[in-house]
Every structure is written in structure tokens, then in C-alpha cells.
Design an enzyme around this catalytic site. Structure first.
Site, PDB file in Angstrom:
ATOM      1  N   TYR A 268     -34.707 -65.611  55.749  1.00  7.10           N
ATOM      2  CA  TYR A 268     -33.253 -65.414  55.028  1.00  7.10           C
ATOM      3  C   TYR A 268     -33.652 -65.434  53.601  1.00  7.10           C
ATOM      4  O   TYR A 268     -34.533 -66.248  53.050  1.00  7.10           O
ATOM      5  CB  TYR A 268     -32.369 -66.551  55.453  1.00  7.10           C
TER       6      TYR A 268
ATOM      7  N   HIS B 242     -20.585 -70.188  54.767  1.00  7.07           N
ATOM      8  CA  HIS B 242     -22.075 -69.975  55.084  1.00  7.07           C
ATOM      9  C   HIS B 242     -22.741 -71.322  55.823  1.00  7.07           C
ATOM     10  O   HIS B 242     -23.989 -71.390  56.027  1.00  7.07           O
ATOM     11  CB  HIS B 242     -23.035 -69.390  53.941  1.00  7.07           C
TER      12      HIS B 242
ATOM     13  N   ARG C  67     -26.780 -55.020  50.476  1.00  4.66           N
ATOM     14  CA  ARG C  67     -27.772 -55.662  50.978  1.00  4.66           C
ATOM     15  C   ARG C  67     -27.434 -55.249  52.688  1.00  4.66           C
ATOM     16  O   ARG C  67     -26.454 -54.730  52.849  1.00  4.66           O
ATOM     17  CB  ARG C  67     -27.450 -57.138  51.145  1.00  4.66           C
TER      18      ARG C  67
ATOM     19  N   ASN D  80     -27.582 -56.638  56.516  1.00  7.25           N
ATOM     20  CA  ASN D  80     -27.949 -57.963  57.516  1.00  7.25           C
ATOM     21  C   ASN D  80     -28.157 -57.224  58.868  1.00  7.25           C
ATOM     22  O   ASN D  80     -27.590 -56.053  59.346  1.00  7.25           O
ATOM     23  CB  ASN D  80     -26.685 -58.661  57.676  1.00  7.25           C
TER      24      ASN D  80
ATOM     25  N   GLU E 118     -25.629 -54.393  59.597  1.00  5.59           N
ATOM     26  CA  GLU E 118     -24.134 -54.239  58.654  1.00  5.59           C
ATOM     27  C   GLU E 118     -24.920 -53.883  57.202  1.00  5.59           C
ATOM     28  O   GLU E 118     -25.596 -54.497  56.606  1.00  5.59           O
ATOM     29  CB  GLU E 118     -23.740 -55.562  58.540  1.00  5.59           C
TER      30      GLU E 118
ATOM     31  N   TYR F 104     -29.694 -68.781  66.152  1.00  3.37           N
ATOM     32  CA  TYR F 104     -28.549 -68.411  65.360  1.00  3.37           C
ATOM     33  C   TYR F 104     -27.801 -67.134  65.385  1.00  3.37           C
ATOM     34  O   TYR F 104     -26.660 -66.912  65.727  1.00  3.37           O
ATOM     35  CB  TYR F 104     -28.574 -68.612  63.881  1.00  3.37           C
TER      36      TYR F 104
HETATM   37  C1  HEM Z   1     -19.282 -62.465  49.334  1.00  5.25           C
HETATM   38  C2  HEM Z   1     -18.880 -62.079  50.458  1.00  5.25           C
HETATM   39  C3  HEM Z   1     -19.533 -62.706  51.771  1.00  5.25           C
HETATM   40  C4  HEM Z   1     -18.949 -63.049  52.765  1.00  5.25           C
HETATM   41  C5  HEM Z   1     -17.217 -63.242  52.993  1.00  5.25           C
HETATM   42  C6  HEM Z   1     -19.990 -63.493  53.592  1.00  5.25           C
HETATM   43  C7  HEM Z   1     -19.545 -63.907  55.252  1.00  5.25           C
HETATM   44  C8  HEM Z   1     -20.393 -64.537  56.078  1.00  5.25           C
HETATM   45  C9  HEM Z   1     -20.032 -64.875  57.244  1.00  5.25           C
HETATM   46  C10 HEM Z   1     -18.620 -65.060  57.791  1.00  5.25           C
HETATM   47  C11 HEM Z   1     -21.176 -65.092  58.004  1.00  5.25           C
HETATM   48  C12 HEM Z   1     -21.310 -65.681  59.537  1.00  5.25           C
HETATM   49  C13 HEM Z   1     -21.002 -67.199  59.392  1.00  5.25           C
HETATM   50  C14 HEM Z   1     -20.967 -67.878  60.789  1.00  5.25           C
HETATM   51  O1  HEM Z   1     -21.964 -67.866  61.432  1.00  5.25           O
HETATM   52  O2  HEM Z   1     -19.642 -68.257  60.882  1.00  5.25           O
HETATM   53  C15 HEM Z   1     -22.234 -64.634  57.224  1.00  5.25           C
HETATM   54  C16 HEM Z   1     -23.689 -64.888  57.328  1.00  5.25           C
HETATM   55  C17 HEM Z   1     -24.406 -64.621  56.579  1.00  5.25           C
HETATM   56  N1  HEM Z   1     -24.696 -64.198  55.263  1.00  5.25           N
HETATM   57 FE1  HEM Z   1     -22.842 -63.946  54.120  1.00  5.25          FE
HETATM   58  N2  HEM Z   1     -21.219 -63.339  53.202  1.00  5.25           N
HETATM   59  C18 HEM Z   1     -20.948 -62.988  51.811  1.00  5.25           C
HETATM   60  C19 HEM Z   1     -22.193 -62.654  51.101  1.00  5.25           C
HETATM   61  C20 HEM Z   1     -23.225 -62.869  51.459  1.00  5.25           C
HETATM   62  C21 HEM Z   1     -24.566 -62.456  50.446  1.00  5.25           C
HETATM   63  C22 HEM Z   1     -24.510 -61.798  49.299  1.00  5.25           C
HETATM   64  C23 HEM Z   1     -25.687 -62.882  51.312  1.00  5.25           C
HETATM   65  C24 HEM Z   1     -27.233 -62.687  50.675  1.00  5.25           C
HETATM   66  C25 HEM Z   1     -27.432 -62.193  49.839  1.00  5.25           C
HETATM   67  C26 HEM Z   1     -25.216 -63.436  52.382  1.00  5.25           C
HETATM   68  C27 HEM Z   1     -26.155 -63.783  53.322  1.00  5.25           C
HETATM   69  C28 HEM Z   1     -25.903 -64.250  54.892  1.00  5.25           C
HETATM   70  C29 HEM Z   1     -26.770 -64.371  55.721  1.00  5.25           C
HETATM   71  C30 HEM Z   1     -28.372 -64.477  55.730  1.00  5.25           C
HETATM   72  C31 HEM Z   1     -26.167 -64.820  57.206  1.00  5.25           C
HETATM   73  C32 HEM Z   1     -26.669 -64.813  58.372  1.00  5.25           C
HETATM   74  C33 HEM Z   1     -26.779 -63.738  59.194  1.00  5.25           C
HETATM   75  C34 HEM Z   1     -27.518 -63.740  60.668  1.00  5.25           C
HETATM   76  O3  HEM Z   1     -28.502 -64.203  60.422  1.00  5.25           O
HETATM   77  O4  HEM Z   1     -27.300 -62.700  61.217  1.00  5.25           O
HETATM   78  N3  HEM Z   1     -23.921 -63.343  52.662  1.00  5.25           N
HETATM   79  N4  HEM Z   1     -21.782 -64.250  55.986  1.00  5.25           N
END
Ligand code: HEM
Length: 318
Positions: free
Chosen positions: A21, A171, A201, A203, A243, A294
């Protein structure tokens, strides 16, 4: 960067032999919030169906978001008309806008900024024309709040549950995110985002099956498939889910539009590219267990590795 659904332009997410991450956001060269792929018609049908039959799951908004919602309508329509002029058109006469979607053969007239001139909320309206899920993060008191969103294709999370939450709370479930200070660094990065300088970015995850609407609420309908993965069927059954996420500052409300475009590719197609096959095999072999857990991969990770090994042997033999 411009990504479409075919294999050559699949948004392959990896660089290097390991995955951790990080803030892997990069500035966008072509600032476009939404993209039309060859799956447009199929996905719009699916999305509209979900919005009709599961409105609470797919759409949520707080009352103070209307101005931000109109900003999203403006940004998305302007991008569609500028980048896909044969498919989308907008005529603006003072506040009266006529928006034409030639792919779906639809024309909508409304008064920009007048909530009553549309049959639904502005964010819901524009959501019916794009493949992306659209999330509105409002900035106040030194934080970002998820105050409105349309989410039909979530990777195992719930919009209704997350409505009104702060960035760090959203997060919170991610292992190591808080401990490594990533949540704070990314929040600070987001709060500095400038209008006119969007970022993007990628994912990624794996999933058993090719279902797009993998919400937390419907886990019982799709999560079971994980148990059926074998090294024999992994190539067809298991998909890499990528994504494409984009971040745009909305200047009038100082909020952020977060767009999520979901792409699915069966592993057998990923394995058809020998460089991707080799690199993905290395990444998955080395992936720390907390990340695999996760992402929901642990149950069938070994079966996938066996499948990938077999494909590598095939490549080496040719
Ligand atoms: C600003 C809007 C953003 C929203 C609304 C958002 C929303 C989310 C949500 C809902 C999750 C899943 C959490 C869960 O398990 O319940 C997630 C996962 C994650 N987010 Fe965000 N996120 C945003 C931006 C970002 C940004 C800018 C980054 C990194 C630069 C980031 C990095 C991550 C990572 C690394 C995960 C784990 C994903 C995985 O392992 O599959 N997010 N995010």
C-alpha cells in the site's frame, strides 16, 4: 492516459516485483473524469437496473450537497461533450441546458442549478450516463467527508454505511493504513488538491466470478464462489479487478469528485501476456498475508498460484 475495455488497453496495475500500500496517485495528463469503453451499453443497462431496484444501496446523499452535485454535472457533461463529441452534446442557452446522449438516444433539457428541473437529484441524473461510480467528498473543518455518492460496482464496501464518514474512518478497515501513517499522508495530499490539476490511481484485487456489483450488502450472493476456485478453473473463474480512480477538485464548493471505473479481466487473459503473467506471479507469491486477507484472496490464493505456475511452464516450453 486513456483506457478502454480491450486487452491491449486494460489498466494493468503493477510496477515492479512487489506490491505494498502507498500513495500511488499520479497527475493526469488528459484531465477527463469519465471514459466510455466498448462495454458502455451493457454496463449502463446493469447500472440503471441496480439504481432502480436497489436505490438505497446504490445512491445516497445528504441535503447540503446540491451545489456540489451540480458542479459534478457540469464537469462530467463538459468532459463528455469535449472528449466524445460524436456521442455526447450539450447546448447551453443561459441556464437552460440540452444534453444529448447519442449512444442511448436520449435528450434531456434542464435548468442548470434548478433541482426541480430534473426528475431526480443532479448526481443521480448524471450517474445514469456514465460507467463510473461517482463519489462526492466535501471538505470542512480540515477533513473530507463522504456526503453523497452513486455506487453500483463497489469492491466489497457499503455506501449506506459509509455515508457521512471522514476519510480516515472510511479507510479504517485497511490493515497497516493508520499504523504506517498512510491515512494521514493521503488525507493531507487530498486536501492540497488544486482545481485544474486532477490526479488518478489504480487499485486492484482478485475476485471469483465476474460480477460487477459486489457490494458488502450482497456478499452472501457472490462471496461463496471463492470456495469453488481450483487450479483447473482459476483461469476462467478468477478475475483481476482493477479500479481506475480519479480525483478532481470542485472549486465552487471546494469539494472533491472521486470517480471509480471498474474493469474485470479473467486470469486466462492476463496470463496471455507473458510479462504480465511473470510479474503477477511474483507479486502474488510475495504478497503479505495481511494484504491478501484484506483483499479476500487468501482462501484461493494457492489455487491461483498453481494455475499461474502451470501457465509459466507452458510459456517456458514454447
Ligand atoms: C477520496 C476519495 C476516496 C474514497 C471515497 C475512498 C474509499 C475507499 C473505500 C470505501 C475503501 C474500502 C474500505 C473498506 O474495506 O471498507 C478504500 C480502500 C482503499 N483505499 Fe480509498 N478512497 C478514496 C481515496 C483514496 C486514495 C487517494 C488512496 C491512495 C492514494 C486510497 C487508497 C486506498 C487503498 C490502498 C485501499 C485498500 C484497497 C485494497 O486493498 O483493495 N483511497 N477506499
Amino acid at each position: 492516459m486513456k483506457w478502454t475495455a480491450n486487452l491491449e488497453q486494460f489498466p494493468y496495475p503493477f510496477k515492479g516485483p512487489t506490491y505494498r500500500y502507498s500513495n500511488n496517485s499520479i497527475p493526469m495528463h488528459t484531465p477527463i473524469s469519465v471514459e466510455i469503453t466498448s462495454d458502455y451499453k451493457k454496463e449502463m443497462l446493469l447500472k440503471r437496473n441496480l439504481l432502480t431496484h436497489h436505490p438505497e444501496r446504490c445512491y445516497q446523499s445528504l441535503p447540503h450537497t446540491m451545489t456540489g452535485q451540480w458542479e459534478i454535472v457540469e464537469l462530467v457533461i463538459d468532459h463528455l461533450a469535449a472528449h466524445y463529441p460524436n456521442q455526447f452534446l450539450v447546448k447551453k442557452r443561459n441556464s437552460t441546458w440540452i444534453f444529448t446522449n447519442n449512444i442511448l438516444d436520449e435528450k434531456v433539457e434542464f435548468v442548470f442549478g434548478d433541482d426541480k428541473s430534473l426528475p431526480c437529484e443532479p448526481l443521480a441524473f448524471i450517474s445514469h450516463h456514465v460507467q463510473e461510480d461517482l463519489i462526492l467528498m466535501m471538505q470542512r473543518d480540515g477533513d473530507l467527508y463522504l456526503d453523497a455518492g452513486q455506487l453500483c460496482f463497489p469492491a466489497n464496501w457499503s455506501l449506506a454505511f459509509n455515508l457521512g464518514m471522514k476519510f480516515k474512518s472510511i479507510h479504517h478497515p485497511i490493515p497497516g493504513f493508520k499504523e504506517e501513517g498512510l491515512d494521514d499522508r493521503i488525507l493531507q495530499f487530498l486536501m492540497r488538491l488544486d482545481a485544474g490539476n486532477p490526479w488518478e490511481r489504480l487499485n486492484w484485487s482478485l475476485m471469483a466470478g465476474d460480477r460487477m456489483d459486489t457490494s458488502l450488502e450482497t456478499f452472501d450472493q457472490w462471496g461463496q464462489l471463492r470456495k469453488q476456485v481450483t487450479k483447473e478453473n482459476a483461469g476462467k473463474l478468477v478475475h483481476i479487478r482493477v479500479e481506475v480512480q480519479k480525483l478532481f477538485r470542485l472549486p465552487r464548493t471546494n469539494s472533491i469528485l472521486f470517480t471509480i471505473h471498474t474493469h474485470l479481466l479473467p486470469l486466462e487473459q492476463l496470463a496471455a501476456n507473458s510479462e504480465w503473467l511473470q510479474q503477477f506471479y511474483e507479486i502474488l507469491s510475495e504478497l503479505p498475508s495481511h494484504i491478501a486477507d484484506y483483499k479476500g484472496i487468501s482462501l484461493y490464493k494457492d489455487a491461483v498460484l498453481d494455475y499461474l505456475e502451470k501457465q509459466l511452464e507452458r510459456v517456458r516450453a514454447t
